[in-house]
Design a protein around this motif. Structure first.
Motif, short mmCIF file in Angstrom:
data_model
loop_
_atom_site.label_atom_id
_atom_site.label_comp_id
_atom_site.label_asym_id
_atom_site.label_seq_id
_atom_site.Cartn_x
_atom_site.Cartn_y
_atom_site.Cartn_z
N THR A 1 45.91 40.45 43.39
CA THR A 1 45.62 41.20 44.93
C THR A 1 47.08 41.40 45.49
OG1 THR A 1 45.10 39.43 46.03
CG2 THR A 1 43.34 40.82 45.29
N ALA A 2 47.90 40.63 45.24
CA ALA A 2 49.26 40.57 45.81
C ALA A 2 50.14 41.59 44.91
CB ALA A 2 49.84 39.38 45.87
N GLU A 3 49.70 41.78 43.66
CA GLU A 3 50.67 42.44 42.85
C GLU A 3 50.12 43.98 43.12
OE1 GLU A 3 51.88 42.87 38.18
OE2 GLU A 3 50.51 41.23 38.64
N ILE A 4 48.91 44.41 43.44
CA ILE A 4 48.33 45.56 43.52
C ILE A 4 48.89 45.94 44.92
CG2 ILE A 4 46.55 47.16 43.69
CD1 ILE A 4 45.24 45.37 41.68
N SER A 5 48.90 45.15 46.08
CA SER A 5 49.30 45.41 47.37
C SER A 5 50.73 45.96 47.19
CB SER A 5 48.95 44.28 48.32
OG SER A 5 47.84 43.93 48.25
N GLU A 6 51.64 45.12 46.55
CA GLU A 6 52.95 45.54 46.53
C GLU A 6 53.29 47.02 46.01
OE1 GLU A 6 57.23 43.84 44.85
OE2 GLU A 6 55.30 42.49 44.65
N ALA A 7 52.39 47.32 44.83
CA ALA A 7 52.45 48.46 44.36
C ALA A 7 51.90 49.63 45.05
CB ALA A 7 51.86 48.35 43.11
N THR A 8 51.20 49.35 45.93
CA THR A 8 50.33 50.47 46.69
C THR A 8 50.54 50.49 48.20
OG1 THR A 8 48.27 49.14 46.92
CG2 THR A 8 48.60 50.53 45.18
N GLY A 9 51.15 49.26 48.91
CA GLY A 9 51.33 49.49 50.21
C GLY A 9 49.91 49.17 51.00
N GLU A 10 48.87 48.94 50.48
CA GLU A 10 47.57 48.58 51.23
C GLU A 10 47.42 47.03 51.01
OE1 GLU A 10 45.94 50.44 52.72
OE2 GLU A 10 46.12 52.50 52.29
N ASP A 11 46.78 46.47 51.99
CA ASP A 11 46.38 45.12 51.96
C ASP A 11 45.19 44.94 51.17
OD1 ASP A 11 45.71 42.25 52.38
OD2 ASP A 11 46.15 42.18 54.32
N VAL A 12 45.32 44.68 49.90
CA VAL A 12 44.12 44.57 48.77
C VAL A 12 42.99 43.63 49.23
CG1 VAL A 12 43.48 44.49 46.60
CG2 VAL A 12 45.12 46.16 47.45
N ALA A 13 43.75 42.35 49.32
CA ALA A 13 42.83 41.34 49.84
C ALA A 13 42.03 41.64 51.07
CB ALA A 13 43.75 39.94 49.98
N ASP A 14 42.68 42.21 52.19
CA ASP A 14 41.82 42.28 53.21
C ASP A 14 40.83 43.31 52.89
OD1 ASP A 14 41.41 42.03 56.27
OD2 ASP A 14 41.53 44.18 56.18
N LEU A 15 40.94 44.37 52.26
CA LEU A 15 40.06 45.29 51.81
C LEU A 15 38.88 44.66 50.90
CD1 LEU A 15 41.90 48.58 50.30
CD2 LEU A 15 40.50 48.52 52.33
N LEU A 16 39.21 43.60 50.16
CA LEU A 16 38.08 43.24 49.19
C LEU A 16 37.46 42.13 50.02
CD1 LEU A 16 40.08 42.76 45.94
CD2 LEU A 16 38.55 44.67 46.65
N LEU A 17 37.79 41.70 51.26
CA LEU A 17 36.84 40.68 51.85
C LEU A 17 36.50 40.99 53.09
CD1 LEU A 17 39.60 37.68 51.21
CD2 LEU A 17 37.50 38.09 49.97
N LEU B 1 49.96 47.14 35.04
CA LEU B 1 49.08 46.96 36.24
C LEU B 1 49.63 47.45 37.47
CD1 LEU B 1 46.40 45.97 37.99
CD2 LEU B 1 47.98 43.88 38.33
N PRO B 2 50.77 47.50 37.90
CA PRO B 2 51.51 48.24 39.04
C PRO B 2 51.68 49.53 38.96
CG PRO B 2 52.82 46.25 38.44
CD PRO B 2 51.99 46.50 37.40
N ALA B 3 51.90 50.03 37.70
CA ALA B 3 51.92 51.69 37.48
C ALA B 3 50.44 52.26 37.72
CB ALA B 3 52.41 51.77 36.18
N ALA B 4 49.67 51.55 36.92
CA ALA B 4 48.14 51.99 36.97
C ALA B 4 47.71 52.14 38.65
CB ALA B 4 47.22 51.25 36.18
N ALA B 5 48.00 51.10 39.26
CA ALA B 5 47.40 50.70 40.89
C ALA B 5 48.15 51.83 41.54
CB ALA B 5 48.07 49.47 41.39
N ALA B 6 49.43 52.38 41.24
CA ALA B 6 50.03 53.41 42.17
C ALA B 6 49.29 54.65 41.57
CB ALA B 6 51.55 53.29 41.55
N LEU B 7 49.11 54.87 40.63
CA LEU B 7 48.47 55.94 40.06
C LEU B 7 46.93 56.11 40.80
CD1 LEU B 7 49.04 56.11 36.24
CD2 LEU B 7 49.82 58.00 38.12
N VAL B 8 46.36 55.20 40.72
CA VAL B 8 44.79 55.04 41.58
C VAL B 8 45.15 55.45 43.06
CG1 VAL B 8 43.11 53.59 42.16
CG2 VAL B 8 44.00 53.47 39.73
N ALA B 9 46.36 54.80 43.60
CA ALA B 9 46.31 55.19 44.98
C ALA B 9 46.71 56.59 45.24
CB ALA B 9 47.57 54.36 45.62
#
Length: 307
Positions: A33-49, A109-117
């Protein structure tokens, strides 16, 4: 379970739910979640919880959340050595295609997360610019749905087939009035119509502005020259190299998701004797059992499924 070739499948938008990350929070793979958060600028852990159901209905956040859970589930399955046979191919439903491409080794993973965002933002903006909706026709053959949709369009209604999910389950997409006219005609083809709670006319020409925006992001994102085969939504054919994903990902936004045919590709030419669904819920497993009832399918929607 034997050594049957395995295909990995990943769900799309619509499978999100509140606190869907909670089952994974105490696993080593939660660090993703931290890796995806860094790539997208969203707090992913907070979203998921902690995100409310209303917040998770926002297209971009829904897509990022589902992608993140799918990636955590995949990472944890790999970490535990849970696949009891060779993984030979991947596929994902709409948004799930990006999780499939990551699991297959096409994107980091970071590249795909950025694409998803980027994809989620583009689709949200396109939907804001042109009102649209979607609905499911249940129990009618695809040919009858296509005929009904075609007749509504001939009469000036904007509506298209968006997802061919399984025998007797077809999704339509378009203008609210066009979709409403299909709903009115559902009984004439023996179908039940269910309106979907979505923010736009996805997988239709209404997403053309989003496709244009996403194309730029895809062009700037390098894919691996070789990777595990990924069955593309737009034509249900497997691709295993860098060539093509910019075009395939762009076309996907305005084209129908050929999920039924994709599953037949996995279980036929690609030889998958077992399909493993990774991500929230068990939506794909239900569809797969209708498409290929003789193929074993397992859903990994929490760590307990890996025990």
């Amino acid at each position: 379970m034997g050594e049957r070739p395995i295909g990995l499948v990943f769900p799309g938008q619509g499978t999100q739910r509140q606190a869907m990350g909670a089952p994974w929070r105490d696993t080593p793979s939660w660090g993703i979640t931290a890796e995806i958060s860094e790539a997208t600028g969203e707090d992913v852990a907070d979203l998921l919880l902690h995100a409310t159901a209303e917040r998770l209905r926002r297209t971009d956040l829904a897509q990022l959340s589902v992608f993140s859970v799918a990636m955590i589930a995949h990472a944890e399955a790999v970490r535990r050595g849970a696949f009891d046979g060779p993984v030979v191919a991947c596929a994902g439903h709409s948004l799930g295609e990006y999780a499939a491409l990551t699991a297959a080794g096409a994107y980091t993973l970071p590249a795909a997360a950025a694409l998803v965002a980027a994809r989620g933002r583009a689709m949200r903006e396109a939907a804001a610019g042109r009102e649209g909706t979607m609905g499911v026709l249940v129990a009618a053959p695809l040919e009858d749905v296509e005929r009904l949709v075609g007749s509504v369009r001939e009469e000036g209604g904007d509506v298209w087939v968006a997802n061919v999910n399984a025998p007797g389950q077809t999704v339509v997409s378009g203008a609210p009035e066009g979709v409403a006219r299909v709903a009115d005609g559902a009984a004439s083809i023996g179908a039940k119509f269910i309106r979907l709670q979505v923010g736009g006319a996805f997988h239709s020409p209404y997403m053309a502005p989003a496709a244009q925006s996403l194309a730029a992001a895809l062009k700037d994102t390098a894919a691996a020259p070789r990777h595990l085969p990924v069955v593309a939504n737009v034509d249900a054919r497997p691709y295993d190299g860098a060539g093509g994903w910019t075009e395939l990902g762009t076309r996907q936004l305005t084209s129908p998701v050929l999920w039924e045919e994709s599953v037949r590709t996995l279980t036929g030419p690609l030889g998958c004797g077992r399909l493993v669904e990774l991500g929230p819920g068990r939506t794909l497993a239900g569809l797969i059992r209708r498409i290929a009832p003789d193929v074993e399918v397992v859903s990994v929607d929490g760590p307990a499924a890996l025990d």
